[in-house]
Structure formats: structure tokens, C-alpha cells
Scaffold this motif. Sequence first.
Motif, mmCIF file in Angstrom:
data_model
loop_
_atom_site.group_PDB
_atom_site.id
_atom_site.type_symbol
_atom_site.label_atom_id
_atom_site.label_comp_id
_atom_site.label_asym_id
_atom_site.label_seq_id
_atom_site.Cartn_x
_atom_site.Cartn_y
_atom_site.Cartn_z
ATOM 1 N N ILE A 1 -50.030 -46.442 -14.819
ATOM 2 C CA ILE A 1 -51.488 -46.411 -15.523
ATOM 3 C C ILE A 1 -52.262 -45.590 -15.911
ATOM 4 C CG2 ILE A 1 -53.624 -45.243 -14.199
ATOM 5 C CD1 ILE A 1 -52.790 -45.583 -11.632
ATOM 6 N N LYS A 2 -52.653 -46.988 -17.038
ATOM 7 C CA LYS A 2 -53.337 -46.421 -18.566
ATOM 8 C C LYS A 2 -54.852 -44.994 -17.700
ATOM 9 C CE LYS A 2 -53.902 -51.083 -20.144
ATOM 10 N NZ LYS A 2 -53.815 -51.827 -21.082
ATOM 11 N N LEU A 3 -54.718 -43.983 -19.228
ATOM 12 C CA LEU A 3 -55.997 -43.237 -18.158
ATOM 13 C C LEU A 3 -57.156 -44.038 -19.758
ATOM 14 C CD1 LEU A 3 -57.319 -41.024 -17.025
ATOM 15 C CD2 LEU A 3 -56.294 -39.809 -18.927
ATOM 16 N N ILE A 4 -57.928 -44.938 -19.347
ATOM 17 C CA ILE A 4 -58.933 -44.573 -20.028
ATOM 18 C C ILE A 4 -59.954 -44.050 -20.116
ATOM 19 C CG2 ILE A 4 -60.670 -46.451 -20.242
ATOM 20 C CD1 ILE A 4 -57.934 -48.291 -19.845
ATOM 21 N N ASP A 5 -61.143 -43.461 -19.812
ATOM 22 C CA ASP A 5 -61.635 -42.041 -19.658
ATOM 23 C C ASP A 5 -61.634 -41.102 -19.117
ATOM 24 O OD1 ASP A 5 -63.740 -43.924 -18.144
ATOM 25 O OD2 ASP A 5 -64.293 -44.539 -19.837
ATOM 26 N N PHE A 6 -62.506 -40.065 -19.000
ATOM 27 C CA PHE A 6 -62.203 -39.381 -17.998
ATOM 28 C C PHE A 6 -63.660 -38.096 -17.785
ATOM 29 C CE2 PHE A 6 -60.456 -34.900 -19.376
ATOM 30 C CZ PHE A 6 -59.519 -36.338 -20.125
ATOM 31 N N LYS A 7 -64.068 -37.977 -16.856
ATOM 32 C CA LYS A 7 -65.384 -36.843 -17.139
ATOM 33 C C LYS A 7 -65.073 -35.472 -16.137
ATOM 34 C CE LYS A 7 -67.547 -35.899 -13.831
ATOM 35 N NZ LYS A 7 -68.277 -34.673 -13.096
ATOM 36 N N ILE A 8 -64.718 -34.554 -16.916
ATOM 37 C CA ILE A 8 -64.705 -32.897 -15.974
ATOM 38 C C ILE A 8 -65.676 -32.290 -16.352
ATOM 39 C CG2 ILE A 8 -62.059 -33.286 -16.537
ATOM 40 C CD1 ILE A 8 -61.724 -32.332 -18.481
ATOM 41 N N GLU A 9 -66.101 -31.212 -15.633
ATOM 42 C CA GLU A 9 -67.064 -30.169 -15.988
ATOM 43 C C GLU A 9 -66.444 -28.722 -15.771
ATOM 44 O OE1 GLU A 9 -70.189 -30.226 -13.484
ATOM 45 O OE2 GLU A 9 -69.936 -32.768 -13.112
ATOM 46 N N PHE A 10 -66.601 -27.946 -16.791
ATOM 47 C CA PHE A 10 -65.801 -26.131 -16.657
ATOM 48 C C PHE A 10 -66.788 -26.027 -16.690
ATOM 49 C CE2 PHE A 10 -64.383 -28.851 -19.937
ATOM 50 C CZ PHE A 10 -63.036 -28.398 -19.747
ATOM 51 N N GLY A 11 -66.436 -23.875 -15.807
ATOM 52 C CA GLY A 11 -67.254 -23.208 -14.990
ATOM 53 C C GLY A 11 -67.021 -21.933 -15.289
ATOM 54 N N ARG A 12 -67.670 -20.965 -15.885
ATOM 55 C CA ARG A 12 -67.699 -19.786 -15.657
ATOM 56 C C ARG A 12 -67.301 -18.318 -15.063
ATOM 57 N NH1 ARG A 12 -72.880 -20.587 -18.270
ATOM 58 N NH2 ARG A 12 -72.616 -21.092 -20.427
ATOM 59 N N LEU A 13 -66.248 -18.122 -15.152
ATOM 60 C CA LEU A 13 -65.874 -17.105 -14.257
ATOM 61 C C LEU A 13 -65.568 -15.801 -14.834
ATOM 62 C CD1 LEU A 13 -63.926 -17.106 -11.670
ATOM 63 C CD2 LEU A 13 -61.991 -17.025 -13.112
ATOM 64 N N ASP A 14 -66.538 -14.272 -14.017
ATOM 65 C CA ASP A 14 -66.187 -12.828 -14.587
ATOM 66 C C ASP A 14 -64.505 -13.142 -14.693
ATOM 67 O OD1 ASP A 14 -68.887 -13.225 -14.879
ATOM 68 O OD2 ASP A 14 -70.061 -12.927 -12.400
ATOM 69 N N ILE A 15 -64.487 -11.927 -15.553
ATOM 70 C CA ILE A 15 -63.121 -11.719 -15.433
ATOM 71 C C ILE A 15 -63.180 -10.348 -15.724
ATOM 72 C CG2 ILE A 15 -61.333 -13.288 -15.249
ATOM 73 C CD1 ILE A 15 -61.151 -12.622 -18.368
ATOM 74 N N THR A 16 -62.307 -8.828 -15.042
ATOM 75 C CA THR A 16 -63.060 -8.403 -15.924
ATOM 76 C C THR A 16 -61.148 -7.697 -16.568
ATOM 77 O OG1 THR A 16 -63.221 -7.272 -13.103
ATOM 78 C CG2 THR A 16 -62.211 -5.455 -14.521
ATOM 79 N N MET A 17 -61.425 -7.540 -17.531
ATOM 80 C CA MET A 17 -60.617 -7.091 -18.505
ATOM 81 C C MET A 17 -59.823 -5.500 -18.644
ATOM 82 S SD MET A 17 -61.998 -9.142 -21.844
ATOM 83 C CE MET A 17 -62.848 -8.055 -22.187
ATOM 84 N N ASP A 18 -58.484 -5.340 -18.838
ATOM 85 C CA ASP A 18 -57.906 -3.891 -18.688
ATOM 86 C C ASP A 18 -58.936 -2.477 -18.929
ATOM 87 O OD1 ASP A 18 -55.791 -5.516 -18.576
ATOM 88 O OD2 ASP A 18 -54.165 -5.622 -19.956
ATOM 89 N N ASN A 19 -60.039 -2.680 -19.978
ATOM 90 C CA ASN A 19 -60.981 -1.854 -20.367
ATOM 91 C C ASN A 19 -62.032 -1.313 -19.797
ATOM 92 O OD1 ASN A 19 -62.462 -3.625 -21.548
ATOM 93 N ND2 ASN A 19 -62.358 -3.219 -23.878
ATOM 94 N N GLY A 20 -61.701 -2.882 -18.428
ATOM 95 C CA GLY A 20 -62.670 -2.534 -17.800
ATOM 96 C C GLY A 20 -64.167 -3.010 -18.264
ATOM 97 N N ALA A 21 -64.038 -3.696 -19.459
ATOM 98 C CA ALA A 21 -64.679 -4.225 -19.870
ATOM 99 C C ALA A 21 -65.088 -5.849 -18.976
ATOM 100 C CB ALA A 21 -64.741 -4.687 -21.177
ATOM 101 N N THR A 22 -66.112 -6.309 -18.579
ATOM 102 C CA THR A 22 -66.409 -7.850 -18.162
ATOM 103 C C THR A 22 -66.387 -8.783 -18.751
ATOM 104 O OG1 THR A 22 -68.746 -7.534 -17.469
ATOM 105 C CG2 THR A 22 -66.870 -6.708 -15.282
ATOM 106 N N ALA A 23 -65.788 -10.032 -19.153
ATOM 107 C CA ALA A 23 -66.032 -11.039 -19.688
ATOM 108 C C ALA A 23 -66.129 -12.415 -18.761
ATOM 109 C CB ALA A 23 -65.055 -11.005 -20.326
ATOM 110 N N HIS A 24 -66.855 -13.416 -19.719
ATOM 111 C CA HIS A 24 -66.450 -14.792 -19.278
ATOM 112 C C HIS A 24 -65.068 -15.743 -19.612
ATOM 113 C CE1 HIS A 24 -70.386 -14.727 -16.881
ATOM 114 N NE2 HIS A 24 -71.467 -14.576 -18.263
#
Length: 262
Positions: free
Chosen positions: A171-194
Motif C-alpha cells: 500500500i502507498k501512503l499518499i497522505d494523512f491527517k493527525i492531531e496532537f494534544g497537550r498532556l500535563d506531566i510532572t517533572m522530577d523537580n515537581g514542576a508541571t509541564a506540557h
Amino acid sequence: MSRRKQIYEGKAKILYEGPEPGTLVQYFKDDATAFNAQKKAILDGKGVLNNRISEYVMIRLGEIGIPTHFIKRLNMREQLIKKVEIIPLEVICRNVAAGTMAKRLGMEEGTKLPRAVVEFCLKRDDLGDPLVAEEHIHAFGWATHAEVDEMIAMTLRINDYLQGMFAGIGIKLIDFKIEFGRLDITMDNGATAHQVILADEISPDSCRLWDRETDRKLDKDRFRRDLGDVTEAYTEVATRLGILKEATNKGTPNLSVVSNDD
Ligand code: C5P
């Protein structure tokens, strides 16, 4: 069907509250829509096929280090996913001119592009998801520079991997559409980031997939262009990926699945 709280209903999927905080259940409907929902139909079994195909693709991408929202498939139509804040952009990656790019730029459909091209569209149904430039994304704050860079890098990596994966099954992959999201994560120092992670789905609803030998379309263009045999084409993709048992009768999708966890 479910007593869970519905969070959102889209054209092809419904999101329900998940069993634990930070999770959602993504339900795949049989509804097919095109041209901003001006064309609608119910295609028996499409939701089951897309659930399986998207599960397969998300797992493969996870294995090569792409962070995704996929946690596990729950049943024939549902998967457990991580709850994210969806970035309001559709990211389209093209290897071959087709669809709106062929039309917009006056290119013959099927023309190979000199390299993969990544485009962004704003997720706004009321405006028909217009194509936007990175300049708009930054000016209007839809995503940060770092997020745009991450989305482009991940999209190209996903494209490389999926082109190879589909080439392996003719199969040939001609094109595609994707979406992304932001996940909240807690870092080692306790700060949160996306963290930017892949969300939504990857299926024949969101990709153009052509048979390598015949250029037969195995994707949603069969519905958009009234080519018929839509679920048969999706079944063909699933069968070639090894997700479905061979269809017993030609034209009759056999939705029993190859799995040891059902
Ligand atoms: O229509 P267009 O040529 O811009 O579509 C490019 C790719 O993105 C196609 O694979 C199409 O299926 C997908 N797409 C999508 N959802 C949209 C628009 C496009 O999945 N809203």
C-alpha cells in the motif's frame, strides 16, 4: 449502551469519561461524513475496523518512541486513552499530490511530491478547517514555536514509519491527517509541564491509501467520491495488516479479529 458521562461527540467518534482521572474512553461510530458533514452515511462495521486499525498503528508508533494517547483497546468499538488538551490544528502530511492540494495547486492527482510536505489546518468546522501558515499559528497563539517544531518532527517521523509499514503490505501512503494534544506531566523537580503527544486516530478515514500495483483507493475517498465498497476497502487494509482473519466471502467483511485478548 453506556451510563458513562459523554464528554464530546464528533462526526465519527464519541468521548466518554474514563474509569480513572486523566483517562477517556474513545468510541468509534459507524457514521461516515465528508465535505464538512454535508455528505453522511452509516457504514456498518466501519467503527470496528477503525478501532482496530488505529489501535494497531498507535501501538506500532509507540514502539518507535512516538508518545501517543493510546492506552489499550477495551472492546470492539472502544479504546482507553489519555485525556489531553487537543491542539486546535489538523496536521496533514503529503507524499503524493491528491485531494485539496492537487485542486488548490492545479496538480494532477498522483504526482509524487519532491519531499514530504507538512501542512496545518485550523480545526474549525464552521470555517471548513482552513489551511493556515505557521505565522498564523504563532500570531494567534494556537501553539508555541516549540510545539510546532515538535509536531513537524513527529509528523515526519510518523510518515517515514507508516510509509514503510504500508509499503510492506503493498500500500502507498499518499497522505494523512493527525492531531496532537497537550498532556500535563510532572517533572522530577515537581514542576508541571506540557508534553505534546499524538491523539485522535489514524485509520483509512484519515489517510489516503492506494494499492501499490493498481492505485485502487483503500480509504475514505471511496465514500467521498461514491466509489462504493467502502467497508470492503477498510477490511482489506485490516486484513493486510494481519488484524482480521481473511474474509470468508468476498465483499463480506469478517469482523472477527485475530487477537488473543478478546
Ligand atoms: O482533503 P485533503 O486532501 O486536504 O486531505 C488530506 C488528508 O487528510 C487525507 O488523507 C484526508 O483523509 C485527511 N483529512 C482528514 N480530516 C479532515 C481533512 C483531511 O482526515 N478534516
